[in-house]
Write a protein that holds these residues in place. Structure first.
Motif, PDB file in Angstrom:
ATOM      1  N   LEU A  16       0.840  -1.207   0.000  1.00 19.44           N
ATOM      2  CA  LEU A  16       0.000   0.000   0.000  1.00 19.44           C
ATOM      3  C   LEU A  16       0.870   1.251   0.000  1.00 19.44           C
ATOM      4  CD1 LEU A  16      -2.729  -1.091   2.624  1.00 19.44           C
ATOM      5  CD2 LEU A  16      -2.983  -1.025   0.131  1.00 19.44           C
ATOM      6  N   ALA A  17       1.942   1.225   0.781  1.00 18.42           N
ATOM      7  CA  ALA A  17       2.837   2.388   0.860  1.00 18.42           C
ATOM      8  C   ALA A  17       3.521   2.651  -0.479  1.00 18.42           C
ATOM      9  CB  ALA A  17       3.881   2.169   1.957  1.00 18.42           C
ATOM     10  N   GLN A  18       3.931   1.591  -1.153  1.00 17.37           N
ATOM     11  CA  GLN A  18       4.552   1.745  -2.470  1.00 17.37           C
ATOM     12  C   GLN A  18       3.570   2.390  -3.450  1.00 17.37           C
ATOM     13  OE1 GLN A  18       7.174  -2.354  -2.349  1.00 17.37           O
ATOM     14  NE2 GLN A  18       5.685  -2.167  -3.960  1.00 17.37           N
ATOM     15  N   THR A  19       2.320   1.924  -3.398  1.00  8.13           N
ATOM     16  CA  THR A  19       1.304   2.414  -4.337  1.00  8.13           C
ATOM     17  C   THR A  19       0.927   3.859  -4.027  1.00  8.13           C
ATOM     18  OG1 THR A  19       0.454   0.159  -4.337  1.00  8.13           O
ATOM     19  CG2 THR A  19      -0.934   1.814  -5.370  1.00  8.13           C
ATOM     20  N   LEU A  20       0.845   4.173  -2.736  1.00  3.32           N
ATOM     21  CA  LEU A  20       0.376   5.501  -2.348  1.00  3.32           C
ATOM     22  C   LEU A  20       1.499   6.522  -2.214  1.00  3.32           C
ATOM     23  CD1 LEU A  20      -2.170   4.299   0.383  1.00  3.32           C
ATOM     24  CD2 LEU A  20      -2.728   5.163  -1.905  1.00  3.32           C
ATOM     25  N   GLY A  21       2.734   6.037  -2.209  1.00  4.69           N
ATOM     26  CA  GLY A  21       3.870   6.951  -2.053  1.00  4.69           C
ATOM     27  C   GLY A  21       3.972   7.533  -0.649  1.00  4.69           C
ATOM     28  N   THR A  22       3.480   6.800   0.343  1.00  2.20           N
ATOM     29  CA  THR A  22       3.501   7.318   1.715  1.00  2.20           C
ATOM     30  C   THR A  22       4.823   7.048   2.446  1.00  2.20           C
ATOM     31  OG1 THR A  22       2.281   5.305   2.250  1.00  2.20           O
ATOM     32  CG2 THR A  22       1.020   7.358   2.176  1.00  2.20           C
ATOM     33  N   GLN A  23       5.677   6.222   1.833  1.00  3.52           N
ATOM     34  CA  GLN A  23       7.014   5.983   2.403  1.00  3.52           C
ATOM     35  C   GLN A  23       8.023   6.233   1.283  1.00  3.52           C
ATOM     36  OE1 GLN A  23       7.579   4.555   5.797  1.00  3.52           O
ATOM     37  NE2 GLN A  23       5.482   5.272   5.914  1.00  3.52           N
ATOM     38  N   THR A  24       9.190   6.712   1.655  1.00  2.00           N
ATOM     39  CA  THR A  24      10.227   6.932   0.636  1.00  2.00           C
ATOM     40  C   THR A  24      10.813   5.578   0.235  1.00  2.00           C
ATOM     41  OG1 THR A  24      12.007   7.049   2.257  1.00  2.00           O
ATOM     42  CG2 THR A  24      10.865   9.129   1.725  1.00  2.00           C
TER      43      THR A  24
END
Ligand code: F6R
Length: 366
Positions: free
Chosen positions: A176-184
């Motif tokens: 989810l983070a990869q898709t949403l860009g919420t983590q570097t």
């Protein structure tokens, strides 16, 4: 069948390094910089539209879901609610088309979890199942599945299925983070690097099982004990307490460490065992002050601490040290000593470890 182990539960506890490796498997890219959950059909556009996540499950799977809440909120910044499946349908939950409902079930046959899944689908939500049984009812009816490759779990008390569910949540959080860009990219690589170290770190913990046997034999003389922790450690405390009740029949309560003084502290008396989980660095100081509160009332505190945390070790009566990992992944290590404590306490009390009284492996009635 038990491969030389006295009980299925012990065998399954020792199978955890393999279960972690198999569940991560090919889902981690070979360069170690991303995860690929190819099995998911939910599109990146649909993921970007998710406004809320509901995690629904029973028992141990619910406790995995509580860890999942922390992980998804931290990594993907989507609000997450957790519900016990037998409560979910009866509280008029707000389920919309942009709700992702995650059901967690080892067997994939739990009646309440299945009913929650059906209700979520009826309301138009996208349902993602985390399950250990390919072809189970939950797996067949969900829109998406992440299979935990823990292998068959025979003991009634769940161990490797729970920890594999944690691994599934870490992978999902990363996806989810990869898709949403919420983590570097750097943060994602850092989590994946730490994730890959977990199986070896579990092996290190299992190498110290004997030390826990001694502690458990002492614990087994008591009729009441407490587990305390904050944040992710509270979720693990709940699981440790359930495991202990289930197979040793010792009464225990899990408490958010800061909540004790609002009532439960009245139950702390001389000699009572308290297991304090303290793996979260930003909460360490606060947890130490809660440990001092119970110690001042005579509690005998076993700390579950991360390697190198000497301050904590000074505040407790004894410590079990787990290897260093990222705070967000600590549950996958911290629960292992708790599983072993329950196992040895059950043995010390002469109980049927694999088939505790009153319980069934799969609960197919509501
Ligand atoms: C406890 C335990 C149960 C199950 C619960 C849900 O050790 O095993 O609490 O976790 O009955 O079962 P599943 O995951 O099959 O839906």
């Amino acid at each position: 069948e038990k491969a030389g182990f006295d009980h299925f539960m012990l065998k399954e506890i020792y199978e955890q390094p393999k279960a972690y490796r198999d569940t991560m498997g090919s889902r981690i890219a070979s360069d170690g910089n991303s995860v690929t959950l190819n099995e998911l059909t939910i599109t990146p556009e649909a993921i970007r539209k998710i406004s809320r996540v509901h995690i629904v499950a029973c028992g141990t799977a619910y406790h995995a879901g509580m860890v999942g809440k922390y992980v998804i909120e931290k990594m993907a910044r989507i609000p997450v609610e957790t519900d016990v499946a037998s409560e979910y349908r009866y509280r008029s939950p707000i389920i919309t088309k942009d709700t992702l409902v995650i059901v967690v079930s080892q067997s994939g046959e739990t009646a309440d979890t299945l009913a929650a899944l059906r209700e979520a689908k009826r309301c138009g939500a996208h349902v993602l199942a985390i399950t250990n049984v390919v072809g189970s009812s939950v797996a067949r009816e969900a829109n998406d599945i992440i299979t935990t490759w823990a292998g068959p779990e025979i003991a009634v008390a769940s161990t490797k299925a729970y920890t594999s569910q944690l691994i599934a949540f870490y992978l999902l959080g990363l996806h989810l983070a990869q898709t949403l860009g919420t983590q570097t990219a750097g943060q994602i690589t850092e989590v994946i690097t730490a994730l890959k170290e977990l199986p070896t770190q579990v092996e290190e913990i299992l190498g110290q099982a004997e030390a826990l046997k001694v502690v458990a034999e002492e614990m087994a003389k008591h009729d009441n004990l407490f587990f305390i922790g904050r944040g992710l450690d509270y979720a693990v405390a709940l699981e440790g307490s359930l495991k202990l009740k289930e197979i040793s029949y010792i009464h225990s309560e899990a408490y958010p460490a800061g909540e004790l003084k609002h009532g439960t502290l009245a139950l702390i008396e001389d000699g009572i065992p308290v297991i304090a989980l303290a793996t979260q660095h930003d909460l360490l100081e606060k947890t130490v002050s809660n440990i001092k509160e119970v110690k001042a009332r005579g509690a005998n505190v076993l700390g579950i601490a991360v390697e190198g945390e000497l301050e904590l070790q000074k505040s407790v009566d004894s410590t079990f040290v787990i290897p260093k990992t990222l705070d967000v992944l600590s549950s996958a290590l911290a629960v292992i000593p708790l599983q072993l404590l329950s196992y040895y306490a059950s043995l010390a009390r002469g109980n049927d470890v694999d088939k505790p009284r009153n319980l069934a492996k799969s609960v197919t009635v509501e």
